[in-house]
Design an enzyme around this catalytic site. Structure first.
Site, PDB file in Angstrom:
ATOM      1  N   ARG A  61      91.487  65.239  70.005  1.00  0.00           N
ATOM      2  CA  ARG A  61      90.528  64.304  69.651  1.00  0.00           C
ATOM      3  C   ARG A  61      90.769  62.772  70.093  1.00  0.00           C
ATOM      4  O   ARG A  61      89.638  62.389  70.672  1.00  0.00           O
ATOM      5  CB  ARG A  61      90.483  64.113  67.982  1.00  0.00           C
ATOM      6  N   ASN A  94      84.361  58.066  60.104  1.00  0.00           N
ATOM      7  CA  ASN A  94      84.716  58.284  61.639  1.00  0.00           C
ATOM      8  C   ASN A  94      85.949  57.814  61.905  1.00  0.00           C
ATOM      9  O   ASN A  94      86.161  56.787  61.519  1.00  0.00           O
ATOM     10  CB  ASN A  94      83.599  58.214  62.608  1.00  0.00           C
ATOM     11  N   HIS A 111      88.822  56.606  56.687  1.00  0.00           N
ATOM     12  CA  HIS A 111      89.391  57.899  56.903  1.00  0.00           C
ATOM     13  C   HIS A 111      90.474  57.618  57.964  1.00  0.00           C
ATOM     14  O   HIS A 111      91.038  58.645  58.545  1.00  0.00           O
ATOM     15  CB  HIS A 111      88.683  59.234  57.226  1.00  0.00           C
ATOM     16  N   CYS A 119     104.721  55.467  61.135  1.00  0.00           N
ATOM     17  CA  CYS A 119     105.839  56.116  60.471  1.00  0.00           C
ATOM     18  C   CYS A 119     105.809  56.739  59.086  1.00  0.00           C
ATOM     19  O   CYS A 119     105.152  55.758  58.576  1.00  0.00           O
ATOM     20  CB  CYS A 119     106.974  55.122  60.666  1.00  0.00           C
ATOM     21  N   SER A 181      77.476  65.313  56.293  1.00  0.00           N
ATOM     22  CA  SER A 181      76.920  66.411  55.558  1.00  0.00           C
ATOM     23  C   SER A 181      76.851  66.145  54.082  1.00  0.00           C
ATOM     24  O   SER A 181      76.566  67.034  53.197  1.00  0.00           O
ATOM     25  CB  SER A 181      77.571  67.534  55.988  1.00  0.00           C
TER      26      SER A 181
HETATM   27  P1  OAD Z   1      79.981  66.900  59.004  1.00  0.00           P
HETATM   28  O1  OAD Z   1      80.323  67.766  60.246  1.00  0.00           O
HETATM   29  O2  OAD Z   1      80.384  67.481  57.943  1.00  0.00           O
HETATM   30  O3  OAD Z   1      78.368  66.626  59.070  1.00  0.00           O
HETATM   31  C1  OAD Z   1      77.778  65.907  60.298  1.00  0.00           C
HETATM   32  C2  OAD Z   1      76.496  65.747  59.878  1.00  0.00           C
HETATM   33  O4  OAD Z   1      75.883  65.111  60.929  1.00  0.00           O
HETATM   34  C3  OAD Z   1      75.638  67.072  59.605  1.00  0.00           C
HETATM   35  O5  OAD Z   1      74.886  66.669  58.414  1.00  0.00           O
HETATM   36  C4  OAD Z   1      74.480  66.968  60.709  1.00  0.00           C
HETATM   37  O6  OAD Z   1      73.324  67.441  60.232  1.00  0.00           O
HETATM   38  C5  OAD Z   1      74.664  65.854  61.063  1.00  0.00           C
HETATM   39  N1  OAD Z   1      74.136  65.413  62.732  1.00  0.00           N
HETATM   40  C6  OAD Z   1      74.364  66.217  63.627  1.00  0.00           C
HETATM   41  N2  OAD Z   1      73.870  65.655  64.840  1.00  0.00           N
HETATM   42  C7  OAD Z   1      73.335  64.371  64.401  1.00  0.00           C
HETATM   43  C8  OAD Z   1      72.780  63.445  64.950  1.00  0.00           C
HETATM   44  N3  OAD Z   1      72.613  63.513  66.554  1.00  0.00           N
HETATM   45  N4  OAD Z   1      72.385  62.300  64.504  1.00  0.00           N
HETATM   46  C9  OAD Z   1      72.650  62.103  63.198  1.00  0.00           C
HETATM   47  N5  OAD Z   1      73.178  63.078  62.515  1.00  0.00           N
HETATM   48  C10 OAD Z   1      73.858  64.235  63.046  1.00  0.00           C
HETATM   49  O7  OAD Z   1      80.757  65.299  59.259  1.00  0.00           O
HETATM   50  P2  OAD Z   1      80.871  64.526  58.160  1.00  0.00           P
HETATM   51  O8  OAD Z   1      80.082  64.491  57.034  1.00  0.00           O
HETATM   52  O9  OAD Z   1      81.218  63.276  58.729  1.00  0.00           O
HETATM   53  O10 OAD Z   1      87.062  64.029  56.982  1.00  0.00           O
HETATM   54  O11 OAD Z   1      82.344  65.035  57.631  1.00  0.00           O
HETATM   55  C11 OAD Z   1      83.018  64.316  56.509  1.00  0.00           C
HETATM   56  C12 OAD Z   1      84.493  64.366  56.567  1.00  0.00           C
HETATM   57  O12 OAD Z   1      84.760  65.746  56.543  1.00  0.00           O
HETATM   58  C13 OAD Z   1      84.966  63.609  57.900  1.00  0.00           C
HETATM   59  O13 OAD Z   1      85.341  62.165  57.882  1.00  0.00           O
HETATM   60  C14 OAD Z   1      86.224  64.518  57.814  1.00  0.00           C
HETATM   61  C15 OAD Z   1      85.888  65.863  57.620  1.00  0.00           C
HETATM   62  O14 OAD Z   1      86.637  66.916  57.569  1.00  0.00           O
HETATM   63  C16 OAD Z   1      88.752  63.866  57.392  1.00  0.00           C
HETATM   64  O15 OAD Z   1      89.180  64.273  58.031  1.00  0.00           O
HETATM   65  C17 OAD Z   1      89.468  63.234  55.632  1.00  0.00           C
END
Ligand code: OAD
Length: 248
Positions: A61, A94, A111, A119, A181
């Site tokens: 990443r 993010n 996050h 450490c 999401s």
């Molecule tokens: P997700 O992968 O769950 O959701 C991504 C969202 O972005 C989805 O709802 C898509 O519809 C939307 N999306 C995709 N392309 C897009 C674009 N071009 N413009 C706008 N939106 C778009 O990611 P997160 O909701 O960020 O946590 O996930 C939340 C947390 O779960 C993360 O921070 C991480 C993960 O596991 C940890 O690592 C603790």
């Protein structure tokens, strides 16, 4: 939705805002990395069982984020911040650094941060852009010799500075959520808190999030299509206010 000079804006972003910079979202990629569910790599249990696997995941990443560039949505948020000053607050789920590189300053990574490590014993985060991709190369603390882990909030851990986040949410008049999401708490619950406090809420993304029903308004489209338009609306609202004040 209108928002202008008198408003205090709380922005929450998720992986979707970085999607058009080429970084995969979590659920979009099927939530899989090399056949592992993300939840299997991003947990304290995974770290205990296999630190090499965990560091390979975060090294990959780091590579992806190093190659990515901020997009028009990151830059538009920075431009809105420039206009609003301390009435603007950005909380991101993010761990990439695209908001900073896009110009954002009032920013909190709830996050954790991809380019920091800490450490497991001293716990102080430090800047770290290295890749650790083999068991022999795993990092150890220069002070105490204990293992060094990514400075990331894993599943089951508490996000960073929740008190500060809730303080900012308390003061906000508008909650703008972009590209998440709505499935991971506590971030997914911010919209419910906003509803209880009478804060206006808006979601931007190409699909409805899981908590869609809680938003006052949903703008359907990608972050780079819609966030720059919002900046434009904000600017024209500001200049109408300035003209009205001058004419008065
Ligand atoms: P997700 O992968 O769950 O959701 C991504 C969202 O972005 C989805 O709802 C898509 O519809 C939307 N999306 C995709 N392309 C897009 C674009 N071009 N413009 C706008 N939106 C778009 O990611 P997160 O909701 O960020 O946590 O996930 C939340 C947390 O779960 C993360 O921070 C991480 C993960 O596991 C940890 O690592 C603790």
């Amino acid at each position: 939705m209108r928002f202008g000079k008198q408003d205090r804006l709380f922005v929450l972003t998720g992986a979707g805002i970085s999607a058009e910079s080429g970084l995969a979202t979590f659920r979009g990629s099927g939530g899989l990395w090399n056949g592992h569910r993300v939840e299997e790599v991003a947990t304290p249990e995974a770290w205990e069982a296999n630190p090499e696997l965990v560091w390979r995941f975060y090294s990959m990443r780091r590579r992806d984020a190093t190659d990515a560039q901020p997009n028009a949505a990151h830059r538009a948020l920075a431009a809105i911040e420039e206009q609003m000053g301390d009435r603007f607050y950005l909380c991101t789920q993010n761990v990439d650094d695209l908001h900073e590189r896009g110009g954002s300053r009032r920013l909190h990574h709830m996050h954790g941060e991809l380019f920091q490590s800490r450490c497991v014993s001293c716990e102080r985060p430090f800047s770290d852009r290295k890749f650790y991709e083999s068991a022999a190369a795993l990092p150890a603390c220069e002070t105490c010799g204990e293992p060094v882990r990514p400075h990331i909030v894993w599943f089951g851990e508490i996000p960073l500075d929740m008190e500060g986040i809730y303080r900012q949410l308390d003061r906000a008049t508008v909650l703008l959520v972009i590209g998440t999401s709505g499935s991971v708490y506590p971030a997914a619950g911010f919209v419910h808190i906003a509803n209880q406090r009478g804060i206006r809420t808006m979601y931007i993304g190409p699909e409805e999030p899981q908590n869609a029903e809680a938003f006052d308004e949903i703008l359907s489209g990608t972050a780079t299509e819609i966030v720059p338009q919002l900046l434009y609306t904000f600017r024209s609202f500001q200049s109408r206010c300035q003209n009205a004040a001058r004419d008065y």
